[in-house]
Design an enzyme around this catalytic site. Structure first.
Site, short mmCIF file in Angstrom:
data_model
loop_
_atom_site.label_atom_id
_atom_site.label_comp_id
_atom_site.label_asym_id
_atom_site.label_seq_id
_atom_site.Cartn_x
_atom_site.Cartn_y
_atom_site.Cartn_z
CE LYS C 78 -20.49 -10.34 21.06
NZ LYS C 78 -21.49 -10.82 20.09
CB SER C 161 -19.48 -10.89 16.63
OG SER C 161 -20.66 -10.99 17.39
CB SER C 185 -22.75 -13.21 16.72
OG SER C 185 -22.31 -12.49 15.61
#
Lengths: 483, 95, 493
Positions: C78, C161, C185
């Protein structure tokens, strides 16, 4: 009284001080970067200090210990539970956009500082609190006409903010407060107190009022970096405020700067805006919990502090409060004195240290640590007086030479042939010569003019270049004159 | 709680975020809606409830006072939009 | 060898150990897969050369008998984790051009254990979002979107997210991906894309080197296609880090050994407050199905109460923006990233931050600034911290009656880009089931449990006691096996 005379009568100044004292530690409060003064710009900066993404603070145990030690030295309450908060504001030398500080729950609570005033009296000023916080970096405005340069070496260095009660009423008291606080910090070894290098800085809160009236509106003078400036800024600011009020104006609460070239305070443009610091507990840190036993341990290792030392000097050595004050104001001075006084007459030692030594040092602009005369040598000099090798008067001459050369007193006495004459035969011979040369005066003396005795002593000393033992001169002279 | 334009402008300034004037109204509406939503917390009895700082059930760990970091000026400055002579550079600040 | 990208981590480790293929071959297959799924916009930065260099080194280590627990496994990171020498954007314009000179602890741990980096994956800007539609680098499209690739009939969101992580793993472009979870997330995008995602206990994974959103909530965790893979990857990510004051000094278990399948006698808490009004029937149904599966496996469902559940979202939407408003103050155009010049320092700040932050981030910074400001602190921020304490207490009480808690992960299946977008509150409601455990710092995992009437994945969430990820994983695997979901995304590499 300590009032200022205005057009409408007396005014009283009310002063409170916030002192930022840089903690003596190898590394910064929340990062492992070095703290040494004077390094190349940005060479002592970690990614934590420059607030790079994802960087996190981890606290330095030494800084905690130093804060506790200082708190104990100020006879203050140590809070076993304290919290680090973020103080949010934007500034070029504040990389995180917040300063990690302590707001509602500081590590140290109420304490006190006893001021020793020049008239020999003392006065206690309350300490409101002491908390730990990060220092900001440094903005340099004079490197470029349109730019400000930022050095983050200082960013993240541990500071103790020590806040006083508004207990001071004159610039002198404020000066005495800073001096005393600095002395305590140096005794404790928690801050070097070096104001020129910025390791101690004062924010001065000043307001004025008619005696007995409630506190007036205060102005804060930021970042004053010498005791002299603290006192000058207070004097100036008080008069400025009095003039405004007497002219029918009113004081705006604001942040001001001490202009060290024009000797005035002026409003700080960058601080004009109302601040809203949005304090909240730093979620990257947890509450700081101290162990009571650990605090006790630090307490046991505290050095003797100036107040206690002064009391001991007065009690043990029978020094005057004034001499004691002068000697304990710096630990190095007190240590020097004690080394000299050991096994000797303490009054005599004090006189030599505070008189000759401090006088010479002062004239030479030297600190006690740089004294060319060591405590051992000064002690040796006093010993030479005590065993009648030299007289007190000759000793002053020897001291001068010691200060110049750093040599041992005995060597100087030998080299210069200053040894005192204690040979009664030689002294008698000198006296006989003086009496013979001044037969008329001898007659006058014998007819009752006692005052002439001093004249004869002077003549004999002159004849022996001051080296004759004064006690022997007195004794033999008296015998001969009476005979 | 309903925020007006002026309040939004004030907060935006505190946060140093430039918000065009013509977005203030819309933003005020959105922020007011969020505030109205979170105000339901008023219903919760929190008398004598300690506010949570961290869920981590531990006390603050300390590091030793050793220099272990820093001393890499180039790395610190390498991402700087403007640097000179080993400094970060910004528009002139007036004190 | 195209089949390589469809392997689980466990199977890939086996194949590598048996020399059926090399780390280089496995990586090459994935590098190609990463290219294939470009239409999903899952990656912000692809690092194929670095991947192959790492794979070669991995093969060399294996040859010397020094294989680590994740030796040779290609994963995606990420783009919130700082990676040395590789651009790190947090999907924000404000970090334009930022190349960290340091490596986050979590990614360092992964490389230490032999993993191979394929690149940095997309996310909501600063991890603020539940649909991966706030990224400066564009929306991520879910591989579950129906229709022709690139010309989808409905562009579905992957959740957020960690949307890029979810899309990359679901589309078989990475064996696993790191995620971060502040209010859901990891778990919500895992549920939306039919994969496994676990957020460990707060303090398990170091936050050092991870771009901060809300410090008291942020936790990293793995996103994988199976529970076993999650156990493998979690073990490598976790570990005490002296550089993070909130990191917990605790041994990391070999989570794989906890996957015994034996949950007999285990008490599974079913919180009555999670049966929210208007819950879609299929969500309620999959939840009931999950309860039935666990009962069949010998566990005992018990009804529990978490009375302050309904206040969790409001609490979260005060605490997280407040911390974020302060955490994001460092993006000022001075030391890294975007700078938009201005006549004065203040202008430079305002221009930079005005241009650098997207609308959602701006909204949260402003809310956070407001709730911390003078006069409002007690009413909003402090109140929220107190309610947070009560939410934590609720869980403490509940775990006296049960060993693990079962809930749905999200209130719906994935929605399409464009839906729920006008109203921030509607969007925030996505996190209704995931936020409470975040506030309490508890481990939580989403496991694929089936598909909805629209054919899209549904996930179930398991919550555990602090530091009891093992029970969460064990129960999660029981559900995974019972559900035996066979549906796959229509678009895979």
């Amino acid at each position: 009284m300590s009032y200022i005379q205005g057009e409408t009568g007396d005014w009283e100044i009310v002063i409170g001080l916030e002192v930022h004292a840089q903690v003596i530690s190898n590394a910064k409060l929340f990062s492992g970067a070095a703290t040494a003064f004077g390094a190349e710009p940005n060479s002592q900066v970690s990614f934590v200090d420059a607030a790079f993404p994802g960087m996190l603070p981890v606290i330095n145990e030494r800084c905690i210990e130093q804060a506790v030690r200082t708190g104990l030295g100020l006879k203050a309450q140590i809070n076993l539970h304290s919290v680090f908060d973020r103080k949010n504001y934007f500034y070029a030398d504040l990389p995180q956009g917040y300063q990690i500080s302590q707001y509602l729950q500081p590590i140290v609570g109420k304490g006190e500082i006893v001021l020793d005033l020049p008239d020999g009296s003392s006065r206690t000023v309350g300490v409101t609190r002491l908390h730990l916080e990060q220092d900001a970096g440094k903005s340099l405005h004079d490197q470029h006409p349109a730019k400000t340069y930022i050095d983050l070496n200082r960013s993240g260095v541990a500071l103790m903010e020590i806040v006083s009660e508004p207990d001071m009423r004159t610039a002198e008291e404020a000066g005495a407060y800073v001096r005393k606080l600095r002395s305590i910090l140096r005794y404790l070894g928690t801050c070097d107190g070096n104001m020129e290098e910025g390791s101690m800085r004062c924010d001065v809160n000043v307001s004025v009022r008619k005696p007995g009236a409630p506190f007036g509106t205060r102005c804060e003078i930021k970042n004053v970096n010498s005791i002299r400036f603290v006192m000058q800024a207070i004097e100036y600011e008080a008069r400025r405020q009095i003039e405004i009020i007497e002219d029918g104006g009113k004081i705006d609460q604001e942040t001001r700067l001490w202009d060290t070239t024009k000797f005035v305070t002026r409003s700080m443009r960058s601080k004009e805006e109302a601040h809203d610091y949005r304090y909240f507990p730093d979620p990257d840190l947890l509450p700081l919990e101290l162990d009571a036993e650990w605090v006790e341990e630090i307490k046991r290792t505290l050095p003797e502090l100036p107040d206690d030392k002064k009391a001991r000097f007065i009690g043990e050595y029978r020094l005057s409060p004034y001499d004691a004050d002068v000697l304990v104001s710096e630990k190095a001075r007190a240590d020097f004195f004690e080394a000299v006084a050991k096994g000797r007459d303490p009054k005599l030692a004090a006189n030599w240290v505070t008189g000759e030594l401090f006088g010479y040092l002062n004239k030479a602009g030297k600190e006690i640590e740089e004294s060319p005369v060591s405590a051992e040598n000064l002690g040796g000099l006093i010993d030479l007086i005590a065993d009648n090798t030299i007289s007190g008067r000759i000793a002053k001459e020897v001291f001068e030479a010691m200060f110049e050369t750093g040599e041992k007193p005995a060597d100087i006495v030998e080299k210069k042939g200053l040894r005192q004459v204690t040979d009664t035969g030689a002294i008698e011979a000198s006296i006989d010569a003086v009496l013979a040369a001044n037969a008329d005066k001898v007659a006058e003396f014998r007819s009752g003019k006692d005052k002439l005795f001093g004249f004869f002593v002077g003549q004999v000393m002159k004849a022996t270049q001051g080296k004759a033992n004064p006690a022997l001169v007195n004794e033999i002279l008296m015998t001969k004159l009476k005979g | 709680m309903s925020l007006d334009k002026a309040t939004v402008a004030k907060i935006a300034h505190l946060a140093r975020i430039k918000v065009p004037d013509d977005e203030l109204d819309h933003l005020a509406g959105e922020l007011s809606q969020i505030l109205t939503f979170v105000e339901q917390l008023g219903e919760v009895d929190t008398q004598d409830v300690p506010p949570m700082t961290s869920v981590a059930a531990q006390t603050l760990r300390r590091r030793k006072d050793e220099v272990t970091d820093g001393g890499y000026r180039d790395a610190v400055l390498s991402n700087g939009p403007e640097t000179a002579e080993g400094f970060y550079v910004v528009p002139k600040v007036v004190e | 060898m195209t089949g390589l990208t469809h392997l689980t981590m466990a199977a890939a480790l086996d194949g590598l150990a048996k020399k059926e293929f090399t780390a280089v071959e496995l990586t090459e297959a994935h590098v190609k897969a990463v290219e294939t799924i470009r239409p999903l916009n899952a990656f912000i930065t692809e690092t194929p050369e670095q991947a192959l260099t790492m794979a070669k080194a991995s093969d060399a280590r294996r040859a010397k008998g020094e294989a680590g627990p994740m030796e040779g496994l290609p994963i995606a990171v990420k783009d919130l984790f700082c990676t040395k020498g590789v651009p790190t954007t947090a999907a924000s314009h404000i970090l334009d051009g930022f190349k960290p000179e340091y490596e986050s602890t979590v990614t360092s741990n992964l490389w230490r254990d032999g993993a191979v980096m394929l690149g940095k994956v997309n996310l909501d800007e600063f991890a603020m979002g539940s649909a991966n539609i706030t990224s400066h680098h564009g929306n991520v499209i879910s591989p579950w979107s129906p229709g022709e690739v690139g010309n989808w009939s409905r562009q579905l969101v992957p959740g957020g997210s960690s949307g890029g992580s979810a899309a990359a793993v679901a589309a078989r472009a990475a064996l696993g991906a790191t995620g971060t979870d502040t209010g859901g997330s990891i778990r919500q995008p895992a549920a939306f894309t039919g994969i496994v995602g676990i957020k460990p206990t707060y303090g398990r994974c170091s936050r050092w080197g991870v771009v901060a959103f809300a410090s008291s909530l942020d936790q990293a965790g793995p996103m994988t296609r199976t529970v076993e893979d999650a156990a493998i990857m979690l073990r490598s990510m976790c570990g005490f880090d002296p550089k993070d004051s909130t990191s917990v000094d605790m041994a990391v278990p070999d989570f794989r050994t906890a996957l015994t399948g034996d949950i007999r006698g285990l008490k599974v808490g079913i919180p009555k407050e999670y049966r929210v009004e208007g819950m879609p029937a299929e969500i309620a149904a999959i939840w009931d199905q999950g309860i039935a599966w666990l009962k069949e496996a010998g566990a005992e469902p018990v009804e529990i109460s978490l009375p302050h559940t309904k206040y969790a979202l409001a609490t979260y939407y005060i605490v997280a923006p407040a911390e974020a408003s302060s955490n994001l103050a460092r993006y000022d155009g001075l030391r890294y990233g975007l700078r938009v010049e201005g006549a004065s320092l203040k202008d430079m700040y305002e221009n930079t931050r005005g241009a650098g932050f997207g609308k959602e981030v701006r909204r949260r910074i402003l809310i956070g600034t407001y709730v911390l400001s003078a006069g409002y602190y007690d009413a909003y921020y402090n109140k929220a911290r107190q309610v947070r304490t009560r939410i934590k207490w609720d869980f403490d009480e509940a775990f006296k009656q049960c060993d693990v808690i079962l809930t749905p992960t999200a209130p719906s299946t994935a929605f399409a880009i464009g839906e729920k977008m006008d109203d921030p509150i509607q969007m925030y409601l996505n996190d209704v089931f995931t936020v409470p455990a975040s506030l309490a710092g508890l481990p939580g995992m989403s496991v694929p449990a089936g598909v909805g009437s629209d054919g899209l994945p549904l996930g179930l969430q398991l919550l555990g006691r602090p530091f009891d990820e093992e029970t969460v994983l064990r129960v999660g695997q029981v559900i995974e096996k019972a559900a035996a979901v066979t549906a796959t995304p229509p678009f895979m590499a």
